[in-house]
Design an enzyme around this catalytic site. Structure first.
Site, PDB file in Angstrom:
ATOM      1  N   ARG A  33      -3.411 -12.529  -0.993  1.00  0.00           N
ATOM      2  CA  ARG A  33      -2.637 -11.288  -0.899  1.00  0.00           C
ATOM      3  C   ARG A  33      -3.596 -10.108  -1.061  1.00  0.00           C
ATOM      4  NH1 ARG A  33      -3.506  -9.454  -5.372  1.00  0.00           N
ATOM      5  NH2 ARG A  33      -2.464  -7.503  -4.829  1.00  0.00           N
ATOM      6  N   GLY A  34      -3.035  -8.915  -0.889  1.00  0.00           N
ATOM      7  CA  GLY A  34      -3.839  -7.708  -0.867  1.00  0.00           C
ATOM      8  C   GLY A  34      -4.200  -7.401   0.575  1.00  0.00           C
ATOM      9  N   ALA A  35      -3.856  -6.199   1.037  1.00  0.00           N
ATOM     10  CA  ALA A  35      -4.036  -5.873   2.454  1.00  0.00           C
ATOM     11  C   ALA A  35      -5.456  -6.144   2.960  1.00  0.00           C
ATOM     12  CB  ALA A  35      -3.639  -4.414   2.703  1.00  0.00           C
ATOM     13  N   ARG A  79       2.205 -10.752   8.361  1.00  0.00           N
ATOM     14  CA  ARG A  79       2.567  -9.644   7.479  1.00  0.00           C
ATOM     15  C   ARG A  79       2.657  -8.363   8.302  1.00  0.00           C
ATOM     16  NH1 ARG A  79       1.668 -10.476   2.022  1.00  0.00           N
ATOM     17  NH2 ARG A  79       3.138  -8.749   1.804  1.00  0.00           N
ATOM     18  N   GLN A 102       2.831  -8.939  -9.800  1.00  0.00           N
ATOM     19  CA  GLN A 102       1.392  -8.863  -9.516  1.00  0.00           C
ATOM     20  C   GLN A 102       0.650  -8.026 -10.553  1.00  0.00           C
ATOM     21  OE1 GLN A 102       3.829  -8.268  -7.217  1.00  0.00           O
ATOM     22  NE2 GLN A 102       3.205  -8.907  -5.173  1.00  0.00           N
ATOM     23  N   ASP A 141      -0.869  -0.157   1.652  1.00  0.00           N
ATOM     24  CA  ASP A 141      -0.941  -1.190   2.684  1.00  0.00           C
ATOM     25  C   ASP A 141      -0.981  -0.598   4.081  1.00  0.00           C
ATOM     26  OD1 ASP A 141      -0.308  -4.241   1.610  1.00  0.00           O
ATOM     27  OD2 ASP A 141       0.310  -2.659   0.239  1.00  0.00           O
ATOM     28  N   ASN A 144       3.362   1.102   0.261  1.00  0.00           N
ATOM     29  CA  ASN A 144       2.701   0.321  -0.784  1.00  0.00           C
ATOM     30  C   ASN A 144       3.757  -0.555  -1.448  1.00  0.00           C
ATOM     31  OD1 ASN A 144       0.258  -0.298  -2.262  1.00  0.00           O
ATOM     32  ND2 ASN A 144       1.175   0.732  -4.015  1.00  0.00           N
ATOM     33  N   LYS A 145       3.320  -1.399  -2.350  1.00  0.00           N
ATOM     34  CA  LYS A 145       4.240  -2.310  -3.031  1.00  0.00           C
ATOM     35  C   LYS A 145       5.470  -1.563  -3.529  1.00  0.00           C
ATOM     36  CE  LYS A 145       3.703  -5.856  -3.275  1.00  0.00           C
ATOM     37  NZ  LYS A 145       4.181  -6.870  -2.290  1.00  0.00           N
TER      38      LYS A 145
END
Length: 341
Positions: free
Chosen positions: A49-51, A86, A187, A228, A238-239
């Protein structure tokens, strides 16, 4: 392909491995990944995970498959499949676009491998430049609030927003971090807390809905988050939960910074309303699962709204911290972001 080692992704001696971030912090398990289906499953389940890291993981897999002799047409299909996993994180799309271009070269195998290596090495440098620029905005004694995880687990380097905090602690010391747990997949509670403890940076974990009371009490000096996807007008995804923080920061007159590499900027997206927001599995909200097993607290058939991201309007951002520079409201309103790529 040369050996490439990051905190949660490594290509070593011809084998690609991914650290299972769903099991952190209590269990550190590495998955070998040598097929498109395996990488898709790792991405969708947020084991990787993480862009930035998603794009790099997919790129290294394509390069590995090219070296293993996968046909050109099959490589093109693999790029398409991985890109679709994604829809919000634009870094993945940029990486796949670079690989498509490499695929058109006469010596496409060499071009793909070189491109994947370059993307990985470039990300390390981007993180370092962002961290240096952002650390200049942090003062000794600051209490910084952050959301989700934006550190070395999410990139090839030291991270985006968390990289800024890491660099500020190195330069100034005496930094304290408020860590949003980041529901529904935690997270912040699992990964950011893990990284800050590893870096020996003082932190305090909070539930997401505690941030407002901290700000009202004057206990938050700055808010630093990642992104993101950033639209050309400065709106960014973003999240989920980031927008809440921006609104609260605006009300309480607290500086709110977004940190991202230029690879997160999407100049073809004009504003936040044009960003596709991924909807995730309802089970993530009805309960929680992990190395400890599954716990369900909601009725099994409860209707759920579970967007992975929300969009923060540019008017709520104090400044955008890129590897290329720090840009304020006036500069972004004048269209500076559209000139960066």
């Amino acid at each position: 392909m040369q050996n490439l080692i990051a905190s949660s992704l490594k290509y070593e001696n011809g084998s690609l491995s991914v650290l299972d971030q769903y099991l952190l912090p209590h269990q550190q398990l590495w998955h070998q990944c040598h097929t498109v289906d395996a990488m898709k499953a790792l991405i969708i389940s947020l084991k990787i995970r993480g862009a930035p890291l998603i794009g790099l993981g997919a790129s290294l897999l394509i390069a590995h498959l090219a070296e293993q002799g996968m046909a050109k047409q099959a490589l093109a299909a693999a790029i398409d499949e991985l890109e679709a996993t994604r829809p919000t994180a634009v870094n993945l799309m940029h990486c796949m676009a670079a690989l498509r271009q490499a695929l058109q070269q006469a010596d496409y195998i060499s071009a793909i491998v070189s491109t994947a290596e370059q993307l990985f090495i470039e990300d390390i440098a981007l993180c370092e430049r962002m961290a240096k620029r952002g650390a200049e905005l942090i003062s000794s004694g600051d209490n910084i609030l952050t959301h989700c995880n934006t550190g070395a687990l999410a990139t090839a380097g030291i991270g985006t927003a968390l990289g800024v905090i890491y660099k500020a602690q190195q330069q100034h010391g005496n930094i304290h971090v408020w860590v949003d747990e980041t529901r529904p997949l935690l997270q912040g509670g699992r990964l950011t807390a893990f990284e800050l403890a590893r870096w020996k940076i003082p932190y305090t974990l909070i539930c997401d809905n505690m941030a407002a009371s901290l700000m009202a009490a004057g206990k938050v000096d700055k808010i630093v988050v990642g992104a993101d996807r950033i639209a050309s007008n400065g709106d960014f995804a973003n999240k989920v939960g980031t927008y809440n923080l921006a609104v609260l920061a605006h009300f309480h007159h607290i500086p709110f910074y977004v940190v991202a590499p230029v690879t997160t900027l999407d100049v073809d997206t004009q504003c936040g309303s044009d960003i596709a927001i991924e909807q995730r599995n309802a089970a993530e909200v009805r309960g929680v699962s992990g190395s400890f097993g599954d716990v369900i607290w909601a009725p099994k058939n409860a209707h759920v709204y579970n967007p992975a991201f929300d969009v923060t309007p540019a008017k709520l951002v104090t400044a955008w911290i890129f590897d290329t520079g720090v840009y304020n409201q006036a500069e972004v309103a004048q269209g500076v972001l559209s000139t960066l790529k």
